[in-house]
Design an enzyme around this catalytic site. Structure first.
Site, mmCIF file in Angstrom:
data_model
loop_
_atom_site.group_PDB
_atom_site.id
_atom_site.type_symbol
_atom_site.label_atom_id
_atom_site.label_comp_id
_atom_site.label_asym_id
_atom_site.label_seq_id
_atom_site.Cartn_x
_atom_site.Cartn_y
_atom_site.Cartn_z
ATOM 1 N N GLU A 32 38.547 83.897 35.499
ATOM 2 C CA GLU A 32 37.601 84.919 35.971
ATOM 3 C C GLU A 32 37.049 85.705 34.797
ATOM 4 O OE1 GLU A 32 35.987 84.571 38.903
ATOM 5 O OE2 GLU A 32 37.958 84.702 39.829
ATOM 6 N N THR A 34 35.440 84.628 32.398
ATOM 7 C CA THR A 34 35.534 83.862 31.158
ATOM 8 C C THR A 34 34.255 83.084 30.859
ATOM 9 O OG1 THR A 34 36.635 82.155 32.463
ATOM 10 C CG2 THR A 34 38.043 83.593 31.136
ATOM 11 N N ASP A 169 29.359 79.811 38.704
ATOM 12 C CA ASP A 169 29.041 79.700 40.123
ATOM 13 C C ASP A 169 28.059 78.573 40.389
ATOM 14 O OD1 ASP A 169 30.683 81.866 40.413
ATOM 15 O OD2 ASP A 169 29.076 83.309 40.785
#
Length: 379
Positions: A32, A34, A169
């Site tokens: 997360e 990163t 994402d």
């Protein structure tokens, strides 16, 4: 899963669509904050998707309809950051980004539906962007690869919507494969599909949507990214990815006090991704649990993007027997994932719900995540 019916598109636009495309939301197992530090991430795609029925138009109009958000219309020649806002800004942003990249694309009619929970840290916006990107890729014969489409969708969110997100994402939505987690190196976009057979290991991955809405465009996310970039500059590095765990202790005293926790999180989180991949590759899926819990502690204490609801969900799930749990997504609310024995999933979810109600919180929504396929044409 229900898809849009052609009659609904026909009622909207007077003719049938040329096709239907789907792009999933995602759960990040570990890694997360990163990606914008050019580090490692390990997401899976969800079965929940944004679906786009689409037909090309030759008059330069982009006509949009969402089953949840209403309708909008704009000339593609008029697209510019800020020209379309709200939900319609995301598909408009993708068309703008394609044109900015030099692709000769024009108008289209789009009918959009989704069962990806919004505001839950499950990347509903990236799923929307990727569904539109893959539809346009086919409608206009662009021939772009999945990673190239992910980069277009990221630019749409960065430059048009105004959220300085990393690439995870969009890459997850475009490139994940069923039954696997995507081990992605955000520096060069090399990727590896790591098998994740939860059912075979007698496990389940609970997603607990805390119902606390997060808005990554409100400045907090941008502030975190700016802090990481400032720390990298002060350390003489192109990105925090270049700082290894062996150098962390000597690097932290060279930084202002407020930047040290951010750097500590990024460096240790990259190591947690590497550890998680090793466990998955060895088939030791339950060993992933403590890695998740350690990741949450880092997000809570160092990165400070947790909240009382996510902390309560993690603590309660672990106390109820989960192998591990953590907040997933950008933070400030959203969802928690909990790795549990399959037969205990309902009991763990019930305990978390009871704990929320006892605190006066809204009961969480619960779903079970299985690694699903990335963006694709479905009709």
């Amino acid at each position: 899963m229900n898809t849009l019916s052609q009659p609904s598109f026909t009622r909207l636009y007077g003719h049938a669509p040329e096709g239907e495309w789907a792009a999933p939301g995602r759960v990040n197992l570990i890694g997360e904050h990163t990606d914008y530090n050019l580090g490692f991430v390990l997401p899976i795609a969800l079965p929940q998707t944004v679906r786009a029925q689409a037909r090309r138009r030759d008059d330069g109009l982009l006509r949009l309809h969402s089953t949840k958000g209403g309708s909008a219309e704009v000339a593609v020649a008029d697209l510019a950051p800020g020209s379309v806002t709200g939900w319609a800004g995301y598909p408009a942003a993708v068309v703008w980004a394609l044109r900015e990249a030099g692709h000769d694309v024009g108008g289209a009619e789009l009918s959009l539906d989704s069962d990806v929970p919004t505001g839950a840290g499950l990347s509903s916006s990236a799923a929307l962007e990727c569904a539109v990107a893959i539809a346009y890729n086919d409608l206009y014969g662009l021939g772009l690869s999945a990673p190239e489409l992910a980069l277009v969708a990221q630019r749409a969110e960065n430059a048009y919507v105004g959220v300085p997100c990393g690439i995870m994402d969009q890459m997850a939505s475009m490139c994940c494969r069923a039954g696997a987690a995507l081990h992605l190196d955000s520096r060069d976009l090399t990727m590896r599909q790591v098998p994740v057979d939860l059912a075979g290991a007698g496990l389940a991955l609970l997603v607990l949507d805390t119902r606390v809405k997060h808005d990554l465009g409100d400045g907090a996310y941008a502030g975190l990214r700016a802090g990481c970039e400032r720390a990298a500059r002060l350390l003489g590095l192109p990105a925090l990815r270049e700082l290894g765990p062996a150098d962390l202790a000597s690097a932290l005293p060279r930084l202002p006090e407020e930047l040290r926790p951010l750097v500590r999180h990024v460096v240790t989180e990259n190591e947690r991704v590497t550890e998680a991949v090793a466990h998955l590759a060895a088939g030791a899926l339950a060993a992933l649990g403590p890695v998740l819990t350690a990741g949450h502690a880092s997000l809570r204490d160092d990165y400070r993007v947790s909240c009382p609801e996510t902390d309560l969900a993690v603590d309660t799930a672990v106390a109820a027997g989960a192998h591990g749990a953590r907040m997933t997504g950008g933070g400030f609310g959203g969802s928690v994932i909990a790795l549990v024995d399959a037969e205990a999933a309902e009991a763990v979810a019930a305990d978390v719900t009871a704990a929320f109600l006892a605190k006066g919180f809204t009961a969480p929504r619960t779903l079970t995540a299985t690694p699903a396929e990335g963006a694709r044409r479905i009709a």
